[in-house]
Design a protein around this motif. Structure first.
Motif, PDB file in Angstrom:
ATOM      1  N   GLN A 196       0.824  -1.205   0.000  1.00 54.83           N
ATOM      2  CA  GLN A 196       0.000   0.000   0.000  1.00 54.83           C
ATOM      3  C   GLN A 196       0.862   1.261   0.000  1.00 54.83           C
ATOM      4  OE1 GLN A 196      -2.359  -1.051   3.473  1.00 54.83           O
ATOM      5  NE2 GLN A 196      -4.164  -1.441   2.225  1.00 54.83           N
ATOM      6  N   GLU A 201      -1.166   4.302  -1.347  1.00 57.18           N
ATOM      7  CA  GLU A 201      -2.503   4.108  -0.792  1.00 57.18           C
ATOM      8  C   GLU A 201      -2.472   4.252   0.732  1.00 57.18           C
ATOM      9  OE1 GLU A 201      -3.515   0.660  -4.155  1.00 57.18           O
ATOM     10  OE2 GLU A 201      -3.520   0.183  -2.015  1.00 57.18           O
ATOM     11  N   ASP A 202      -3.643   4.517   1.307  1.00 55.35           N
ATOM     12  CA  ASP A 202      -3.749   4.506   2.761  1.00 55.35           C
ATOM     13  C   ASP A 202      -3.501   3.096   3.287  1.00 55.35           C
ATOM     14  OD1 ASP A 202      -4.403   7.186   2.725  1.00 55.35           O
ATOM     15  OD2 ASP A 202      -6.573   6.823   2.768  1.00 55.35           O
ATOM     16  N   THR A 204      -4.237  -0.026   5.585  1.00 51.86           N
ATOM     17  CA  THR A 204      -5.436  -0.606   6.183  1.00 51.86           C
ATOM     18  C   THR A 204      -5.076  -1.381   7.443  1.00 51.86           C
ATOM     19  OG1 THR A 204      -6.457  -0.830   4.000  1.00 51.86           O
ATOM     20  CG2 THR A 204      -7.396  -2.127   5.804  1.00 51.86           C
ATOM     21  N   LEU A 255       5.111   3.448   7.817  1.00 46.80           N
ATOM     22  CA  LEU A 255       4.975   4.808   7.273  1.00 46.80           C
ATOM     23  C   LEU A 255       6.238   5.620   7.486  1.00 46.80           C
ATOM     24  CD1 LEU A 255       1.336   5.996   8.111  1.00 46.80           C
ATOM     25  CD2 LEU A 255       2.304   5.370   5.901  1.00 46.80           C
ATOM     26  N   VAL A 262       0.538   9.276   3.637  1.00 42.78           N
ATOM     27  CA  VAL A 262      -0.784   8.665   3.523  1.00 42.78           C
ATOM     28  C   VAL A 262      -1.333   8.444   4.930  1.00 42.78           C
ATOM     29  CG1 VAL A 262      -0.292   7.550   1.318  1.00 42.78           C
ATOM     30  CG2 VAL A 262       0.188   6.331   3.445  1.00 42.78           C
ATOM     31  N   LYS A 263      -2.607   8.087   5.002  1.00 43.22           N
ATOM     32  CA  LYS A 263      -3.265   7.908   6.293  1.00 43.22           C
ATOM     33  C   LYS A 263      -3.341   6.427   6.658  1.00 43.22           C
ATOM     34  CE  LYS A 263      -7.199   9.795   5.236  1.00 43.22           C
ATOM     35  NZ  LYS A 263      -7.023  10.087   3.813  1.00 43.22           N
ATOM     36  N   ILE A 264      -3.667   6.177   7.908  1.00 40.60           N
ATOM     37  CA  ILE A 264      -4.014   4.838   8.371  1.00 40.60           C
ATOM     38  C   ILE A 264      -5.528   4.793   8.502  1.00 40.60           C
ATOM     39  CG2 ILE A 264      -3.867   3.201  10.284  1.00 40.60           C
ATOM     40  CD1 ILE A 264      -1.068   4.308  10.862  1.00 40.60           C
ATOM     41  N   VAL A 265      -6.148   3.831   7.821  1.00 46.77           N
ATOM     42  CA  VAL A 265      -7.603   3.679   7.874  1.00 46.77           C
ATOM     43  C   VAL A 265      -7.938   2.355   8.560  1.00 46.77           C
ATOM     44  CG1 VAL A 265      -7.986   5.097   5.827  1.00 46.77           C
ATOM     45  CG2 VAL A 265      -7.674   2.642   5.569  1.00 46.77           C
TER      46      VAL A 265
END
Length: 326
Positions: A196, A201-202, A204, A255, A262-265
């Motif tokens: 990711q 991409e974020d 997951t 990260l 990017v974010k953590i979702v």
């Protein structure tokens, strides 16, 4: 006299590293794989070596190897959720019929056999950290049951051959392992996070990320397996890194390593996902003189460098489609 070893699942992540290790130790190596989850790219650099052979074969069918065999390492099995949820019958068959065939071959050849079990035999553990004496907390009819129970059966039939037929056996319980040649899209946390990150991409995280894992670098694992094979210990043994971390903190480490913005979702936790995973490696330390040497920071840097060196089209590759197995 030069010794000869058969490694089932030899084109897989761990199998390919085992092939390299035994070749470096002067063995003749036969790698066997049906390539459902393995990949010839993992071992193509070995084909030019005179002491290496590859057999394209499914271990759930009768195994014939001509000549002597000194050792068998049974590592043929789907090993990630995305695999064994897609091919549950094959996962059960390789743990049951495949192990039966390998044990029969070991008996016929007078070979020592080491079978690859897993920390998943402990299920969602009620004991922490997990010692070899813990019997586990496994849901046999849940989605992960096909893998967990296949490995539990593997251990049972291996011990039956040991006690009834006097086959020389070893059982390794492998905890989360990572390193070069993992598949980016195999559903496990580390390659999923790195894949990711590479794709921008974020990341997951399932559940709230408080569930823990203990990650062992592949070189350390291979050393532990090698020592266990050559030891006199015939009961199950944990091999893994006891350095425990939550998956949320692990995602943050990835990260930081990749430098991605990017974010953590968060997504719902899958059924029967273990909340804790940490090996007690007292036996490995006392009996084998083994303990992991590669820290998570160094191991992650090596693994990320490997994945980053792959062509970008590999980063986006979807998991391979599996053939139907009745």
């Amino acid at each position: 006299m030069q010794k000869r070893v058969l490694i089932t699942g030899g084109a897989g992540f761990l199998g390919s590293h085992l092939c390299e290790r035994f070749l470096s130790e002067g063995y003749q190596v036969i790698a066997m794989d049906n390539l459902i989850t393995g990949d010839l790219k993992n071992i193509e650099h070995l084909f030019k070596l005179k002491d290496f052979e590859f057999y394209h074969h499914d271990v759930t069918k009768y195994i014939h190897i001509s000549g002597k065999l000194d050792y068998i390492l049974h590592f043929a099995s789907p090993a990630s959720p995305i695999d064994y949820l897609k091919i549950p019958i094959q996962t059960l068959k390789v743990g049951a019929m495949g192990t039966h065939n390998c044990l029969g071959l070991a008996k016929a050849k007078g070979a020592r056999i080491l079978v690859a079990s897993t920390s998943e035999v402990y299920g969602d553990p009620l004991v922490h950290p997990q010692t070899e004496e813990y019997w586990g907390n496994v849901n046999p009819v849940g989605p992960r049951g096909v893998y967990d129970e296949a490995k539990r059966y593997m251990e049972s039939i291996t011990m039956a051959y040991h006690t009834f037929h006097r086959v020389d056996t070893r059982i390794v319980r492998i905890f989360n392992t990572y390193g070069p040649r993992m598949r980016l899209n195999d559903g496990r946390a580390l390659p999923a996070f790195i894949g990711q990150a590479l794709r921008g991409e974020d990341l997951t995280v399932f559940g709230d990320g408080s569930q823990t894992r203990s990650f062992c670098y592949v070189d350390d694992l291979i050393e532990g397996i090698y020592r266990l094979l050559l030891s006199d210990y015939d009961l199950p043994m944990n091999i893994g890194n006891p350095s425990e971390i939550s998956l949320l903190d692990f995602a943050r480490e990835v990260l930081q390593l990749t430098g991605n913005d990017v974010k953590i979702v968060f997504k719902p936790l899958p059924a029967d996902d273990p909340k804790q995973r940490q090996p007690d490696i007292t036996k490995a330390m006392n009996i084998l003189g083994w303990q992991p040497m590669v820290g998570r920071k160094e191991g992650l840097e090596r693994t990320y460098a490997y994945f980053k060196s792959l062509p970008p089209e590999e980063w986006a590759k979807e998991p391979k489609e599996f053939v139907s197995v009745k």
